[in-house]
Design an enzyme around this catalytic site. Structure first.
Site, PDB file in Angstrom:
ATOM      1  N   SER A 200       7.022  31.385  20.991  1.00  0.00           N
ATOM      2  CA  SER A 200       7.927  31.026  20.707  1.00  0.00           C
ATOM      3  C   SER A 200       8.725  29.843  21.425  1.00  0.00           C
ATOM      4  CB  SER A 200       8.707  32.099  20.139  1.00  0.00           C
ATOM      5  OG  SER A 200       8.462  32.695  18.452  1.00  0.00           O
ATOM      6  N   HIS A 246      13.481  32.356  22.860  1.00  0.00           N
ATOM      7  CA  HIS A 246      13.890  31.733  22.274  1.00  0.00           C
ATOM      8  C   HIS A 246      14.948  30.606  23.151  1.00  0.00           C
ATOM      9  CE1 HIS A 246      12.496  33.169  18.173  1.00  0.00           C
ATOM     10  NE2 HIS A 246      11.612  33.604  19.274  1.00  0.00           N
TER      11      HIS A 246
END
Length: 298
Positions: A200, A246
Site C-alpha cells: 500500500s 500510506h
C-alpha cells in the site's frame, strides 16, 4: 642516328577490390579503393564502398528515444516492471499460503518477539524488512484476500501509464522508494512492536506521482484525487490499517515525482539521478537515527 625500339610500358586497368574481374576507375572517397557500380554507395561527397558505409554507421551514436519527461522510452509497450512487481507480490502471497513463517521473517517490524521465540526486527539489524514487507499481504484477518486484490488492481491501473511516462528505471525507483518511505515512517513514529505488511505504501506513492505528473502535463487528475480521498478516509477510519505506511509512501512518491516532472531540461538527467539517491540517503539516515534512539534490547 639510333632509334629506341624498346616496348612501351604496359598499363594495368584498375579493378574493383571486391570483384577483381570488373574494371572501374571510381574510388571510395573514404578508403581510396576502386569500387564497381555494385559496390558503390552514395555519400555526402562522391561514393563509398560497402565496408566503409557499414563502419560509418557503427561510428554514429544512435539517439536514445526519450519520453516526454526525459526517461528512456521503453522498447515495447508492455509494462515489464509493472507486471514483474505484480508477479513478485503474487509469488510472495503463494509462499505465505504455504508457510506463515514467510510473514514472520519478512514483515515490517521495529522490534519484537516473533512466534518462534526469537527477537527480531529492524532495530535488531534486519533492515531488509523495510523493503520485503511491500511484497507481502494479509492472508487472513478482516481483509483476507481483498488486501492483495485491491493493491494489485491499483498497480495494474496506474502502473503502466507511469512506466511509459517515466521509463522503467525511474518508475522502479519511484515504486521502491515509496514503499520504503512508508516503512520508514512507521519505524519512526510507531511503537517498536508495530508490524505491517502490504504494497500500500508503494501504491500510495504511485497515486501521488499520478497526481503530480498529471498536473504538470495538464491531464485530468479528478479521478485520482477521488481515489486518494476515498483511500485516505478508509486509512484513518478503519482499525488495523497502518496510516504511517500510506502517508509515508504518498509523501515520498509525490516529492520524487515532482523532481522528475519539474526538473529543468538542461539539468534533467542530473536531477533524475540525484533525487532518488538523495531520497534513499535521507530515508537510510532516518532509520539509523531511529535505531540509535531505540538502543539495544533490554
Amino acid at each position: 642516328m639510333s632509334t629506341d625500339h624498346s616496348p612501351a610500358p604496359e598499363t594495368s586497368v584498375p579493378t574493383c577490390y571486391r570483384h577483381p574481374g570488373r574494371e572501374t576507375y571510381v574510388r571510395c572517397t573514404r578508403c581510396d579503393r576502386y569500387i564497381c557500380p555494385d559496390c558503390m554507395r552514395d555519400a555526402a561527397v562522391g561514393h563509398q564502398c560497402v565496408e566503409c558505409v557499414a563502419e560509418g554507421r557503427r561510428d554514429v551514436r544512435r539517439a536514445v528515444p526519450r519520453t516526454v519527461l526525459g526517461g528512456r522510452a521503453p522498447a515495447s509497450a508492455v509494462p515489464v516492471v509493472t507486471y514483474s512487481l505484480i508477479g513478485a507480490c503474487v509469488a510472495a502471497y503463494v509462499a505465505e499460503l504455504a508457510s506463515w513463517r514467510v510473514v514472520w521473517e519478512f514483515m515490517m517490524l521495529g522490534r519484537g518477539v516473533l512466534p518462534d521465540g526469537h527477537l527480531g526486527g529492524v532495530a535488531e539489524g534486519e533492515w531488509y524488512r523495510l523493503l520485503t514487507t511491500m511484497f507481502l499481504h494479509q492472508r487472513g484477518g478482516s481483509f483476507g484476500i481483498t488486501h492483495i486484490l485491491f493493491n494489485m488492481w491499483a498497480l495494474w491501473a496506474v502502473g503502466p501509464a507511469l512506466e511509459q511516462l517515466l521509463g522503467r528505471w525511474r518508475f522502479l525507483a519511484l515504486y521502491m522508494l515509496s514503499g520504503l518511505g512508508g516503512s520508514v515512517l512507521l519505524y519512526l513514529v510507531g511503537a517498536p512492536q508495530d508490524a505491517a505488511v502490504g504494497a500500500s505504501g508503494a501504491i500510495f506513492g504511485l497515486f501521488g506521482a499520478y497526481f503530480v505528473i498529471g498536473r504538470k502535463l495538464g491531464g485530468p487528475v479528478g479521478p485520482i484525487v477521488v481515489l486518494l480521498v476515498i483511500n485516505l478516509v478508509i486509512t484513518f477510519s478503519v482499525p488495523g490499517i497502518s496510516w504511517q505506511g500510506h502517508v509515508g509512501g504518498l509523501a515520498v512518491g509525490a516529492l520524487l515525482s515532482a523532481a522528475y516532472a519539474y526538473a529543468p531540461a538542461a539539468r534533467r538527467r542530473l536531477i533524475h539521478i540525484g533525487a532518488p539517491v538523495l531520497m534513499l540517503a535521507l530515508l537510510a539516515a532516518l532509520v539509523v537515527v531511529r535505531t540509535a534512539e531505540l538502543g539495544p534490547a533490554m
